[in-house]
Design a protein around this motif. Structure first.
Motif, PDB file in Angstrom:
ATOM      1  N   GLY A 172     -28.410 -52.779  37.083  1.00  0.00           N
ATOM      2  CA  GLY A 172     -27.519 -53.538  37.949  1.00  0.00           C
ATOM      3  C   GLY A 172     -27.875 -55.013  38.013  1.00  0.00           C
ATOM      4  N   LEU A 173     -28.403 -55.539  36.908  1.00  0.00           N
ATOM      5  CA  LEU A 173     -28.840 -56.936  36.873  1.00  0.00           C
ATOM      6  C   LEU A 173     -27.956 -57.806  35.977  1.00  0.00           C
ATOM      7  CD1 LEU A 173     -32.707 -56.345  36.543  1.00  0.00           C
ATOM      8  CD2 LEU A 173     -31.359 -56.700  38.627  1.00  0.00           C
ATOM      9  N   ALA A 174     -26.882 -57.248  35.459  1.00  0.00           N
ATOM     10  CA  ALA A 174     -25.994 -58.020  34.593  1.00  0.00           C
ATOM     11  C   ALA A 174     -25.413 -59.203  35.360  1.00  0.00           C
ATOM     12  CB  ALA A 174     -24.864 -57.127  34.066  1.00  0.00           C
ATOM     13  N   LEU A 181     -36.039 -60.489  43.450  1.00  0.00           N
ATOM     14  CA  LEU A 181     -36.342 -61.883  43.097  1.00  0.00           C
ATOM     15  C   LEU A 181     -35.195 -62.511  42.320  1.00  0.00           C
ATOM     16  CD1 LEU A 181     -38.214 -64.326  42.899  1.00  0.00           C
ATOM     17  CD2 LEU A 181     -39.236 -63.271  40.868  1.00  0.00           C
ATOM     18  N   LEU A 182     -34.653 -61.796  41.344  1.00  0.00           N
ATOM     19  CA  LEU A 182     -33.559 -62.337  40.542  1.00  0.00           C
ATOM     20  C   LEU A 182     -32.325 -62.610  41.399  1.00  0.00           C
ATOM     21  CD1 LEU A 182     -33.911 -60.151  37.322  1.00  0.00           C
ATOM     22  CD2 LEU A 182     -34.214 -62.625  37.470  1.00  0.00           C
ATOM     23  N   ARG A 183     -32.035 -61.732  42.327  1.00  0.00           N
ATOM     24  CA  ARG A 183     -30.869 -61.945  43.203  1.00  0.00           C
ATOM     25  C   ARG A 183     -31.100 -63.143  44.124  1.00  0.00           C
ATOM     26  NH1 ARG A 183     -31.481 -56.283  42.903  1.00  0.00           N
ATOM     27  NH2 ARG A 183     -29.785 -55.335  41.683  1.00  0.00           N
ATOM     28  N   VAL A 213     -41.733 -56.847  32.084  1.00  0.00           N
ATOM     29  CA  VAL A 213     -41.544 -57.872  33.116  1.00  0.00           C
ATOM     30  C   VAL A 213     -40.333 -57.531  33.979  1.00  0.00           C
ATOM     31  CG1 VAL A 213     -41.055 -60.306  33.554  1.00  0.00           C
ATOM     32  CG2 VAL A 213     -42.682 -59.667  31.769  1.00  0.00           C
ATOM     33  N   VAL A 214     -39.183 -57.353  33.355  1.00  0.00           N
ATOM     34  CA  VAL A 214     -37.987 -56.940  34.096  1.00  0.00           C
ATOM     35  C   VAL A 214     -37.908 -55.414  34.162  1.00  0.00           C
ATOM     36  CG1 VAL A 214     -35.455 -56.941  34.085  1.00  0.00           C
ATOM     37  CG2 VAL A 214     -36.712 -59.041  33.548  1.00  0.00           C
ATOM     38  N   VAL A 215     -38.233 -54.772  33.064  1.00  0.00           N
ATOM     39  CA  VAL A 215     -38.145 -53.314  32.999  1.00  0.00           C
ATOM     40  C   VAL A 215     -39.511 -52.744  32.622  1.00  0.00           C
ATOM     41  CG1 VAL A 215     -37.384 -53.351  30.582  1.00  0.00           C
ATOM     42  CG2 VAL A 215     -36.877 -51.369  31.990  1.00  0.00           C
TER      43      VAL A 215
END
Length: 245
Positions: free
Chosen positions: A121-123, A91-93, A13-15
């Protein structure tokens, strides 16, 4: 229906790790002269904790052999170069900028979560993280999603979940959340069969739109738009509250 938070699985999903996960477990099966079917992978590998996979598919192995496989898996995942599922970072940003609560709920261990998020780079983009160590019962049990909703101080019924595995969809639905599957079209059927509202191949068709705040309410509206969904049409304009101030 207004939704107040969005929850994400990690692998698939994310990775984008489905090929790597499939290859690893198929190699283990070949080593011990077993055969894994597509159904075995869907039921016992994808979305499952590795220890559960070993108990479900390799119960005949000794404890020492299982420990060695777990160590081998950890070494492979620590050395891996990860790639995000298309569109998920954007989307997360966007959700983070709009102050929409998000959570990560995964059967992976905490060290893998930190490794993946740092690489991509999603931390810092997830308000809450629930990993294998935080759950007594893994997916398809709803414990992880219920815990994430509780930590976000939102009812699970007000959450949207993105999942790629049948067990994960079952967990989300059992928690009372709306679930959107993330898989290629050819592999969508197992997710729809267990309750996914629709299935999308990636996040390039998912966008976030914010309206201007209403003066009398002091808050604007955020719309999560899911484009042409596969097989089952999803409500294209799902309104979530947008916090201000």
């Amino acid at each position: 229906m207004s939704y107040e938070a969005i929850l994400f699985d990690l692998d698939g999903v994310v990775v984008d790790t489905q090929l790597a996960v499939t290859t690893f477990w198929q190699q283990i099966a070949a080593r011990y002269r077993c055969e894994l079917t597509t159904e075995d992978l869907d039921r016992s590998v994808y979305g499952r904790r590795a220890s559960e996979t070993l108990e479900m598919l390799f119960a005949h192995l000794s404890g020492q052999q299982k420990d060695a496989i777990l160590q081998e898996l950890q070494a492979a995942e620590q050395q891996a170069v990860y790639q995000e599922v298309s569109g998920v970072g954007a989307l997360l940003r966007a959700l983070h900028a709009a102050q929409i609560p998000t959570a990560l709920v995964t059967s992976a261990q905490h060290w893998k979560v930190e490794t993946v998020l740092a690489q991509l780079g999603l931390a810092g983009l997830f308000a809450v993280q629930v990993s294998a160590e935080d759950m007594r019962r893994g997916k398809p049990d709803p414990e992880g999603y219920l815990r994430a909703a509780h930590l976000l101080k939102r009812p699970a019924s007000s959450c949207i979940v993105f999942e790629d595995a049948p067990g994960g969809v079952q967990a989300a639905r059992a928690a009372g959340a709306l679930c959107i599957g993330v898989r290629p079209e050819a592999l969508a059927s197992p997710l729809l069969a267990v309750g996914a509202r629709c299935v999308i191949p990636d996040f390039t068709m998912v966008t976030v739109q914010c309206s201007l705040p209403k003066v009398e309410q002091g808050a604007g509206a955020l719309t999560l738009c899911v484009g042409t969904a596969l097989h089952v049409p999803f409500v294209e304009r799902t309104v979530l509250p947008k916090r201000t101030g």
